[in-house]
Design a protein around this motif. Structure first.
Motif, PDB file in Angstrom:
ATOM      1  N   MET A  52      54.884  74.582  71.050  1.00 35.44           N
ATOM      2  CA  MET A  52      56.319  74.602  71.304  1.00 35.44           C
ATOM      3  C   MET A  52      57.054  73.843  70.190  1.00 35.44           C
ATOM      4  SD  MET A  52      56.357  74.154  75.445  1.00 35.44           S
ATOM      5  CE  MET A  52      56.309  75.650  76.451  1.00 35.44           C
ATOM      6  N   VAL A  53      58.302  74.236  69.947  1.00 30.80           N
ATOM      7  CA  VAL A  53      59.071  73.613  68.869  1.00 30.80           C
ATOM      8  C   VAL A  53      59.210  72.112  69.094  1.00 30.80           C
ATOM      9  CG1 VAL A  53      61.330  73.537  67.736  1.00 30.80           C
ATOM     10  CG2 VAL A  53      60.313  75.742  68.346  1.00 30.80           C
ATOM     11  N   ARG A  54      59.473  71.709  70.323  1.00 32.16           N
ATOM     12  CA  ARG A  54      59.660  70.285  70.595  1.00 32.16           C
ATOM     13  C   ARG A  54      58.386  69.482  70.366  1.00 32.16           C
ATOM     14  NH1 ARG A  54      59.992  73.099  75.522  1.00 32.16           N
ATOM     15  NH2 ARG A  54      58.781  72.338  77.308  1.00 32.16           N
ATOM     16  N   HIS A  55      57.235  70.103  70.516  1.00 33.57           N
ATOM     17  CA  HIS A  55      55.979  69.409  70.227  1.00 33.57           C
ATOM     18  C   HIS A  55      55.851  69.158  68.726  1.00 33.57           C
ATOM     19  CE1 HIS A  55      54.268  71.525  74.057  1.00 33.57           C
ATOM     20  NE2 HIS A  55      55.048  70.497  74.354  1.00 33.57           N
ATOM     21  N   ASP A  56      56.100  70.192  67.941  1.00 36.39           N
ATOM     22  CA  ASP A  56      55.989  70.052  66.487  1.00 36.39           C
ATOM     23  C   ASP A  56      57.025  69.062  65.960  1.00 36.39           C
ATOM     24  OD1 ASP A  56      55.010  70.825  63.827  1.00 36.39           O
ATOM     25  OD2 ASP A  56      56.982  71.743  63.604  1.00 36.39           O
ATOM     26  N   GLN A  57      58.259  69.162  66.428  1.00 33.16           N
ATOM     27  CA  GLN A  57      59.300  68.244  65.960  1.00 33.16           C
ATOM     28  C   GLN A  57      58.947  66.797  66.286  1.00 33.16           C
ATOM     29  OE1 GLN A  57      62.723  69.974  67.941  1.00 33.16           O
ATOM     30  NE2 GLN A  57      63.329  71.095  66.085  1.00 33.16           N
ATOM     31  N   THR A  58      58.363  66.579  67.453  1.00 33.00           N
ATOM     32  CA  THR A  58      57.964  65.222  67.829  1.00 33.00           C
ATOM     33  C   THR A  58      56.838  64.721  66.936  1.00 33.00           C
ATOM     34  OG1 THR A  58      58.635  65.598  70.127  1.00 33.00           O
ATOM     35  CG2 THR A  58      57.098  63.789  69.722  1.00 33.00           C
ATOM     36  N   ALA A  59      55.833  65.559  66.734  1.00 33.42           N
ATOM     37  CA  ALA A  59      54.712  65.170  65.875  1.00 33.42           C
ATOM     38  C   ALA A  59      55.200  64.833  64.469  1.00 33.42           C
ATOM     39  CB  ALA A  59      53.679  66.293  65.826  1.00 33.42           C
TER      40      ALA A  59
END
Length: 223
Positions: A52-59
């Motif tokens: 998910m986009v929010r996972h990548d942005q957080t990482a």
């Protein structure tokens, strides 16, 4: 002894047309966490994330704050359930229990708690993709694959649902307690597991140390 850190994504765009984007505060939460880890001289050998986009942005935010260019590996098995895929059948099947008072976050918490309970007992059969048992099975399969790696320090970036399902297995929790965990896990919080290649032990839960200063307490969020 290996350490596996479970990280819930930063604050997403609650109420926006596209929830699957970090808010401005969500980006900041992730960066602050990375800075905090850097001050503690902590890092990771391996980083896994849902797709998910929010996972990548957080990482990426954490790694930016940490000041390290660690490759991120992605696994769709770590993705969250579709909350709208649970709320829509809840409203259709149980309109008398649906809460809509104009207080968006309070209403969401009430409705989501009910929807999760009905999903877990099979009254709501699917979130549009998975039944509750199917959701748990794919999370556990993804986590089991992560545990087979030889890395000593692994970071897994995901969402509240997957983090709670992993902890459910480690702590042998029932579904009611698991539902409570899903709704309790804060944005950008970490939960650490210790792993001796045989057993997993919970070392810390829902840690938001990076937000516990007067200038950052406004960054403590749940959605």
């Amino acid at each position: 002894m290996a350490a596996i850190t479970l990280l819930r994504h930063g604050q997403a765009s609650f109420g926006a047309d596209n929830y699957d984007q970090l808010s401005e505060l969500g980006h900041q939460q992730a960066y602050w966490l990375g800075q905090h880890l850097r001050r503690l001289d902590e890092s990771y050998d391996r980083v896994l994330a849902g797709t998910m986009v929010r996972h990548d942005q957080t990482a990426q935010g954490v790694l930016s704050g940490l000041g390290e260019a660690i490759p991120v590996h992605y696994h769709a098995g770590l993705n969250e359930y579709d909350f709208q895929g649970l709320l829509t059948p809840l409203k259709a099947q149980h309109p008398e229990q649906w809460l809509e008072t104009g207080h968006a976050k309070r209403d969401y918490y009430h409705n989501m708690k009910l929807a999760l309970a009905y999903w877990m007992d099979g009254t709501i059969t699917s979130d549009g993709t998975d039944s509750w048992p199917e959701f748990c099975a794919r999370i556990q399969a993804a986590f089991a694959a992560a545990c087979q790696d030889d890395a000593k320090r692994t970071l897994i970036v995901s969402s509240g649902g997957p983090v709670a399902v992993i902890l459910q297995s480690v702590l042998q929790l029932g579904e009611t307690k698991t539902r409570d965990l899903i709704l309790q896990i804060k944005n950008s919080s970490t939960s650490k597991l210790l792993y001796n290649r045989v057993d997993l032990t919970l070392d810390s839960f829902n840690d938001i140390s990076h937000l516990l200063t007067p200038d950052k307490k406004h960054g403590i969020t749940f959605s």
